[in-house]
Structures are given as C-alpha cells and as structure tokens.
Write a protein that holds these residues in place. Structure first.
Motif, PDB file in Angstrom:
ATOM      1  N   GLU A  76       0.637  -1.356   0.007  1.00 38.64           N
ATOM      2  CA  GLU A  76       0.022   0.011  -0.018  1.00 38.64           C
ATOM      3  C   GLU A  76       0.932   1.202  -0.039  1.00 38.64           C
ATOM      4  N   ASP A  77       2.097   1.099   0.672  1.00 38.32           N
ATOM      5  CA  ASP A  77       2.865   2.589   0.751  1.00 38.32           C
ATOM      6  C   ASP A  77       3.972   2.532  -0.251  1.00 38.32           C
ATOM      7  N   SER A  81       4.980   1.717  -7.471  1.00 36.12           N
ATOM      8  CA  SER A  81       3.753   1.135  -8.127  1.00 36.12           C
ATOM      9  C   SER A  81       4.317   0.936  -9.680  1.00 36.12           C
TER      10      SER A  81
END
Length: 85
Positions: A76-77, A81
């Motif tokens: 998530e952090d 990405s």
C-alpha cells in the motif's frame, strides 16, 4: 516407525529447499528466468522494442507480496507502483 509418530509411511521428510520461503524464492527465480528468455526471444525476432533505463524504488514488502504469477503486486505504501509493460 513413521506410523508410530502419526505420519503415513509415504510421508516425505523435510529436505533442503522445502521451506515456504525457499519454494517462493525458487518460483520467483524461475519466473524471472522465463521472462528473460521470452524477452530475449522477442528481441531477437524484432518484436520487442528497446527498454529505457528504469530504476524500481519498490520497498522490500512489494517483493514479499508478489508471487510473479501475474501483474505486479505492490504494498500500500509503495511510492513506485512500477507496473511497466
């Protein structure tokens, strides 16, 4: 003797490389080798375009989450990405 300890006679004893982490690392290594070979074949056939230099900044948690079976999985952090391709 195995039966006396509650294991079936054909129960496989633990061996080097059997831990979940070692199996995961082996799967990831095999997937990297497959992708590299596929890319080499595409490049040699002229189907692959040259790739620009890229630096991934994923935290180690992304590597732990991703099993390399499909699109990249990110924590998530994750600031990166890096779903390139």
């Amino acid at each position: 003797m195995a039966r006396a300890h509650g294991h079936p006679d054909d129960h496989q004893a633990p061996r080097p490389g059997d831990s979940p982490a070692e199996r995961r690392a082996a799967r990831q290594h095999a997937a990297r080798l497959r992708r590299a070979e596929e890319h080499r074949q595409r490049r040699e056939s002229g189907a692959a375009q040259p790739i620009e230099d890229f630096t991934c900044s994923c935290p180690p948690r992304c590597e732990e989450l991703d099993d390399w079976s499909g699109r990249p999985v990110h924590a998530e952090d994750c600031p990166c990405s890096c779903d390139v391709g």
